[in-house]
Design a protein around this motif. Structure first.
Motif, short mmCIF file in Angstrom:
data_model
loop_
_atom_site.label_atom_id
_atom_site.label_comp_id
_atom_site.label_asym_id
_atom_site.label_seq_id
_atom_site.Cartn_x
_atom_site.Cartn_y
_atom_site.Cartn_z
N ALA A 453 0.86 -1.24 0.01
CA ALA A 453 0.14 -0.09 0.03
C ALA A 453 0.94 1.09 -0.27
CB ALA A 453 -1.09 -0.26 0.80
N SER A 470 -5.07 6.98 -2.25
CA SER A 470 -3.45 6.59 -3.14
C SER A 470 -4.14 4.83 -3.39
CB SER A 470 -3.72 5.19 -1.18
OG SER A 470 -5.25 4.29 -0.71
N ILE A 472 -3.02 0.32 -3.82
CA ILE A 472 -3.20 -0.57 -3.76
C ILE A 472 -1.99 -2.12 -4.14
CG2 ILE A 472 -3.85 -0.92 -1.28
CD1 ILE A 472 -5.99 -2.72 -2.28
#
Length: 517
Positions: A453, A470, A472
């Motif tokens: 991540a 974000s 991942i």
């Protein structure tokens, strides 16, 4: 084990009694014949494993006998024995697909070697390969526990591919299963290595491998600056290192390999990121800032790789390279054939860039079509399908023409692909990206052990969809499955080829430079 039956045809068969006794002591069953006509009849009535055939006999010659017995059953190995060293006889015999060619006088051990080479070949190779891999297994395991550099991972991955290709045709499938477990362990350790080191590669002046956005400047430009030959730069989408190895020998018929290296595809190992980065010579974040008209984020509508030609032209200009160049993207058989037909018109170019999309389409077809799932059931079959495609593709014809026109050839890819087997649950909002090997968006919930991540995408050169987005990236052979309709999702995507995440297969990819033969 059944006794091996051999037919030996020679008009002076009585003089070969010592050889026949020698082979019978080795537990081979010999049937002898002193003329070609009887030999054909005996061959038709018998069930022979191998034939020794004298070339120079009265009546029917050895070559005439060879033609007739090949019509009866073509798969039986025939070993031609002759006093003659005439080149045309050798060529005619070889052209008739004989298994071996021996010149008299022959000694018993020569005969025995030829038998073993033709009948015990697979077994002997299988036994030797198994023994060699068993010795190498411990060394690979030790390397795996110690490797801690990007160069070390390239070397280890190449070693695993070497043994995978060696073991794929042997009889002992247990060895292949052991290698698969080593590959799985290697990917597990590689994922940890990337987590520890990937962000550091984006630090100013940091030591890092060649990455997608540095590939062109670092590896392609030196070839262009030689200016002794025009360059054909081929990017085959989704080409894994092992797939390259499957058709390396075909390219070698036309080109001599001058340089083989590997580079690291950037994360996400997906076309819109990695391939755009190659042609722009920029990270995705830099592209978004410098060329907002060309860059689209995951959730935006429209094609994500529509401006590679423009990005390449801008990079060439930035690097001060004033070249006559053309760019072609091949996405169908028709567009491939069109380039074949028009390639001679590019002889004055300094650079011809060809993006070939077949393997990417093949991986998508495996997900969607049952017949392709059957044809590419595992990595061995996937390699075989790649080889079959390449041998019959317009790309091979383009490469053949380039060789005749004196082009230097560069072959590479944007990223590889991995056969995914392990579902990993993920939850995201409606603006989360759809790729199975990476996700970007807000408020992602995931299983920590399965992903790498990155909370702040800027630190690895990636744009963010919004302030709190974000990324991942799936590790090993995981694929990211939404909790909604989970079972259907898992059954549909398990054992399909995907890309975007972290694995040796996706990230460590080939870069090859050839000169025409």
């Amino acid at each position: 084990m059944n006794q091996i039956k051999i037919l030996w045809v020679d008009d002076e068969i009585d003089l070969l009694k010592p050889h026949i006794l020698f082979l019978e002591k080795k537990n081979y069953h010999l049937t002898t014949c002193n003329n070609g006509r009887d030999a054909v009849d005996m061959y038709a009535d018998g069930d022979f494993d191998l034939v020794f055939l004298d070339e120079n006999m009265p009546g029917m010659s050895g070559l005439e006998v060879l033609a007739e017995i090949k019509e009866i059953k073509s798969s039986t190995p025939v070993i031609m024995i002759t006093k003659s060293e005439e080149e045309y006889i050798m060529e005619e015999a070889i052209g008739s697909k004989i298994a071996d060619y021996l010149i008299k006088p022959v000694n018993p051990n020569q005969i025995l070697l030829s038998i073993k080479k033709n009948l015990d070949h697979s077994r002997l190779i299988s036994e030797k390969t198994t023994l060699d891999y068993q010795k190498e297994f411990r060394k690979i395991a030790l390397d795996l526990s110690m490797v801690n550099t990007y160069e070390g991972w390239v070397d280890l991955y190449k070693k695993l591919i070497f043994w995978e290709l060696q073991l794929e045709n042997i009889e002992d499938q247990g060895m292949s299963e052991i290698l698969e477990s080593q590959k799985s362990e290697a990917n597990s350790q590689f994922g940890k290595f990337i987590e520890r080191n990937y962000e550091d590669w984006y630090e100013p002046k940091a030591e890092h491998p060649v990455l997608s956005h540095t590939l062109f400047k670092t590896l392609v430009v030196p070839e262009l600056k030689k200016k002794d030959r025009p360059v054909l730069f081929v990017v085959i989408d989704n080409l894994r290192y092992d797939q390259w190895k499957s058709f390396e020998s075909i390219v070698a018929n036309h080109y001599k390999l001058e340089k083989e290296t590997a580079y690291y595809a950037i994360l996400p190992t997906a076309t819109q990121y990695a391939r755009n980065a190659i042609f722009a010579g920029l990270t995705p974040l830099e592209m978004e800032k410098k060329f907002p008209q060309y860059w689209k984020n995951d959730v935006e509508e429209g094609g994500k790789n529509l401006y590679e030609a423009e990005l390449l032209s801008a990079q060439l200009k930035r690097l001060g390279l004033n070249l006559k160049e053309d760019y072609f993207k091949i996405t169908s058989l028709a567009s491939g054939r069109k380039l074949v037909d028009n390639f001679k018109g590019l002889k004055e170019n300094d650079l011809v860039t060809v993006v070939y999309n077949f393997i990417d389409m093949l991986s998508h077809a495996k997900t969607e079509m049952d017949v392709v799932k059957e044809l590419a059931a595992d990595d061995k079959a996937y390699r075989s399908l790649t080889l079959s495609w390449f041998k019959n593709s317009p790309l091979l014809e383009i490469i053949q023409q380039a060789q005749q026109m004196g082009f230097r050839l560069i072959i590479t890819t944007d990223h590889g692909t991995i056969n995914v087997k392990s579902p990993s649950k993920v939850i995201g909002d409606k603006n989360t990206s759809l790729n199975l090997r990476y996700k970007t968006g807000r408020s992602l919930t995931y299983e920590d052990k399965d992903v790498y991540a990155v909370k702040d995408p800027k630190i690895i050169g990636l744009p963010a969809i919004n302030m709190s987005s974000s990324f991942i990236f799936a590790k090993n052979d995981s694929f990211l499955a939404y909790v909604n309709n989970y079972n259907h999702y898992v059954s549909y995507y398990r054992n399909t080829y995907q890309h975007g995440g972290i694995s040796l297969e996706e990230m460590i990819v080939p870069f090859l430079v050839f000169n025409p033969k």
